[in-house]
Scaffold this active site. Structure first.
Site, PDB file in Angstrom:
ATOM      1  N   ASP A  61      10.421  12.130  21.366  1.00 47.45           N
ATOM      2  CA  ASP A  61      11.385  13.092  21.898  1.00 47.45           C
ATOM      3  C   ASP A  61      12.428  12.389  22.770  1.00 47.45           C
ATOM      4  O   ASP A  61      12.249  11.226  23.193  1.00 47.45           O
ATOM      5  CB  ASP A  61      10.605  14.133  22.723  1.00 47.45           C
ATOM      6  CG  ASP A  61      11.240  15.505  22.701  1.00 47.45           C
ATOM      7  OD1 ASP A  61      12.444  15.599  22.403  1.00 47.45           O
ATOM      8  OD2 ASP A  61      10.533  16.485  22.997  1.00 47.45           O
ATOM      9  N   ASP A  65      14.727  23.429  18.081  1.00 44.26           N
ATOM     10  CA  ASP A  65      13.649  24.110  18.790  1.00 44.26           C
ATOM     11  C   ASP A  65      13.655  25.600  18.453  1.00 44.26           C
ATOM     12  O   ASP A  65      12.888  26.361  19.045  1.00 44.26           O
ATOM     13  CB  ASP A  65      13.813  23.939  20.309  1.00 44.26           C
ATOM     14  CG  ASP A  65      13.264  22.605  20.786  1.00 44.26           C
ATOM     15  OD1 ASP A  65      12.567  21.948  19.992  1.00 44.26           O
ATOM     16  OD2 ASP A  65      13.538  22.227  21.932  1.00 44.26           O
TER      17      ASP A  65
END
Ligand code: DGJ
Length: 705
Positions: free
Chosen positions: A442, A506
């Site tokens: 990430d 997301d």
């Protein structure tokens, strides 16, 4: 007279005139006749009155010093001198469909090597320039760009914009005068400006129109532009964007542009994507082994930071029952990571949450026949971390300033050898100790004031990230990596040379995902696109979608589940199992076939997406009804790309449970009684669409009989 070099693809060709400089004469459909010297005469331009007395080519490397008044390929200087370089071609080397050109400016003391290849299989052109300082004093590079001239009929541009949870949105604009420019200064590829542009003739679509698409393979700051000159000529240009003083070349030092990848299609966007997908499969992505893409369960939206090994094991048990093949523990597993305010950098297991260690969890996951994956965010540091307390000077920052945090965190200076070595040591400790097959990598914040030793250092930071990933790949070649940057903030071909999957957003809302995934699909094949079924209630939008819409939407990528299976109802779990099984059944087709995007007659309200097997004998097509159908009839679905003379059985495979019983008297008969139709019929006459409710989808299978 200049020479003409021809680079040939399967469906396209590039004719480059080479003399003092290289000038693209033609980039379009493959030519079957050979081109002779008259090509120059045929395409020689007039010299208009009222401007320079010579013809100035719009070359592969436009130079203001030759009188080209457009954005030049190079801007730089040597203490204010040597600022208007003019390169003269010295050497040309052609090997197959690759050309290397070496040019020099003896006055400015600079050398330029240009590499250009047209992939003979996939019609994707790769272009890169490398500048070398031959002079004794440092040469300061402000800009170094790659340029591709376009024909005058390219009058419309498609670009991509977005933001967090809203990536890959499409924007169309016409190109008549002046141009379009997009800049990304966020320090990662960005959600905001995916580095690609497609230019084509007016109104180009999925199956029609000429299009020229380009993508800059770079995970940092960039600038893309397409410009129309006053004389009507036009070009696309792409470059890494340098901060002040960032690029200084000492004698003998070189600077290369990122690779620019581009492709031409005479028949619309869909074929352009097929070119890019084929190219990515053959040249960009490297899977450690040629196995099926395992179905994921990612814990993030299921439990967030709330980690309890016993509960996680229960989640794994449920996941395995549903057919999940890889179980990934997301954020929250390391020391004092109870929220997003602390602990980044302290890559040690939280022994309070995991008193028995991670081994029992991993053993449980693997015992269930699944692979185990772990989330990391190596480039980041929290102020509230042991790492920061020990090494406050490891920040990528400028002394004397207090830049804002992003998600409460700062960026580590990876050019600092000690910081880099620390990350290697931590990754080594994790990967060496635990049976980890997968890293979700990430990167959750944008970069402000990327300073290393007082100097701007964004480019070197991105290169260091690549080096860190390369280190992992070298030492743990079996470990797959997912690139995630708060969702779709780092999606490009250069990082894809190092990773195996992207987390595009997301936002797991099926309705939103339809748009995001469509945008993603222009340059990337489905097997590198993470697509998860989320909870009924989407966490990003709070919208509720039924399992069929979520399942059909997630089916078309590298599928996964992102929720807590322990808490889900029996009925929902049956739905997950059903769509996982369906995905596995079609996975070989989905992950090797040709993408088929079809323009809908009701394009505002419908998205049509499919895949056709490499041998043309099987296809899957999804029709997603996004909003209220414009008309009471939903029109006719025509499916191109099949074999004309082959007959296909057309069957409905999945749909909303109320397709037959909703607000409709009767649906078309074929949804219950499969029909057999030829590829020609399907392409030309088609099949009547059932009437669909908004936020529903159907899945159709076509199999050769
Ligand atoms: C952002 C990612 O996109 C999410 O999927 C999740 O991994 C979180 N970060 C974890 O902090």
């Amino acid at each position: 007279m200049n020479d003409i070099v021809t680079l040939r693809g399967r469906h396209s060709a590039l004719l480059i005139s080479v003399g003092d400089q290289a000038d693209i004469l033609y980039w379009g459909k493959a030519l079957t006749t050979s081109c002779d010297r008259d090509a120059h005469v045929a395409l020689a331009r007039a010299v208009p009155y009222g401007r320079l007395d010579v013809d100035v080519p719009l070359s592969l490397f436009p130079e203001s010093g030759r009188g080209l008044f457009s954005s030049p390929a190079l801007e730089g200087h040597r203490e204010g001198r040597d600022w208007s370089a003019v390169f003269v071609l010295r050497e040309i080397k052609q090997e197959g469909q690759s050309l290397t050109l070496v040019s020099r400016d003896a006055v400015a003391g600079l050398q330029l090597v240009s590499e250009i290849t047209l992939d003979p299989q996939h019609d994707v052109l790769s272009l890169r320039h490398t500048l070398t300082n031959l002079g004794a004093t440092p040469y300061q590079v402000n800009r170094l760009a790659s340029t591709l001239p376009l024909p005058e009929r390219a009058t419309e541009c498609l670009s991509f914009y977005g933001r967090w949870v809203h990536e890959f949105q499409q924007h169309r604009h016409s190109l008549r005068h002046g141009g379009y420019q997009q800049e990304n200064r966020r320090g990662r590829t960005s959600h905001e400006h995916f580095p690609a542009l497609v230019v084509g003739n007016q109104g180009f679509g999925e199956q029609h129109g000429e299009v020229w698409g380009m993508h800059l393979a770079w995970s940092g700051n960039h600038r893309l532009r397409v410009d129309v000159k006053a004389d009507g000529r036009r070009f696309m240009q792409a470059e890494a964007l340098y901060l002040p003083g960032e690029m200084s070349l000492a004698q003998g030092e070189s600077l290369a542009t990122p690779w620019l990848y581009a492709s031409y299609s005479p028949v619309g966007l869909n074929v352009m994507s097929q070119h890019f997908h084929g190219f990515v499969r053959e040249h960009i992505v490297r899977f450690p082994e040629p196995k099926a893409r395992p179905v994921h369960l990612n814990t993030w939206e299921g439990i967030y930071f709330d980690h309890d090994p016993a509960y996680i094991m229960a989640m794994a048990t449920e996941a395995a029952r549903m057919g999940v093949e890889r179980f990934i523990i997301d954020d929250g597993w390391f020391r004092r990571r109870n929220n997003d305010k602390a602990a980044l950098g302290d890559w040690y297991l939280d022994s309070q949450k995991y008193p028995e260690g991670l081994e029992p969890v991993i053993a449980h996951v693997r015992g269930l026949g699944m692979e185990f994956g772990l989330w990391v965010e190596p480039e980041m540091i929290s102020l509230d971390s042991d790492l920061y307390r020990q090494h406050p000077d490891w920040l990528l920052a400028l002394e004397g300033y207090s830049p804002p945090t992003g998600r409460n965190q700062y960026v580590l200076d990876l050019q600092n050898p000690a910081a880099f070595a620390y990350l290697c040591e931590r990754l080594d400790a994790l990967l060496g100790r635990y049976a980890i097959s997968y890293l979700k990598w990430d990167m959750n914040r944008e970069v402000v004031q990327p300073g290393h030793a007082g100097r701007a250092s964004q480019q070197a930071q991105v290169e260091a990230v690549y080096r860190l990933m390369d280190w992992v790949r070298e030492h743990y070649p079996q470990v797959e990596i997912e690139a995630c940057a708060a969702g779709g903030g780092r999606i490009d071909y250069e990082v894809l040379k190092r990773v195996h999957r992207f987390w595009p957003s997301d936002n797991n809302d099926a309705l939103e995902r339809q748009i995001i995934q469509r945008g993603f699909s222009y340059f990337f094949p489905p097997e590198v696109m993470g697509s998860h079924i989320g909870a009924t209630h989407c966490h990003a939008t709070r919208r509720v979608s039924d399992i069929h819409f979520r399942g059909i939407t997630a089916l078309f990528g590298h599928m996964g589940i992102e929720l807590d299976p322990v808490r889900e109802s029996k009925q929902e779990k049956a739905g997950f199992s059903h769509y996982i099984a369906l995905h596995k059944r079609y996975r070989p087709l989905l992950h090797s076939g040709q993408t088929l995007r079809i323009d809908s007659d009701d394009s505002e309200q419908q998205v049509i997406h499919g895949v056709v097997g490499a041998d043309g004998r099987q296809a899957l097509v999804m029709v997603a009804q996004m909003g209220m159908p414009t008309y009471s009839f939903s029109g006719v679905l025509r499916i191109p790309g099949l074999q004309s003379e082959t007959r296909y059985k057309v069957s409905l495979i999945a749909c909303a449970s109320n397709l037959r019983s909703g607000i409709v008297n009767r649906q078309p008969a074929w949804i219950d009684t499969p029909v057999e139709l030829s590829g020609e019929w399907l392409a030309q006459a088609g099949i009547t669409m059932p009437i669909l409710d908004p936020s529903t989808a159907i899945l159709i299978e076509l199999t050769a009989v």
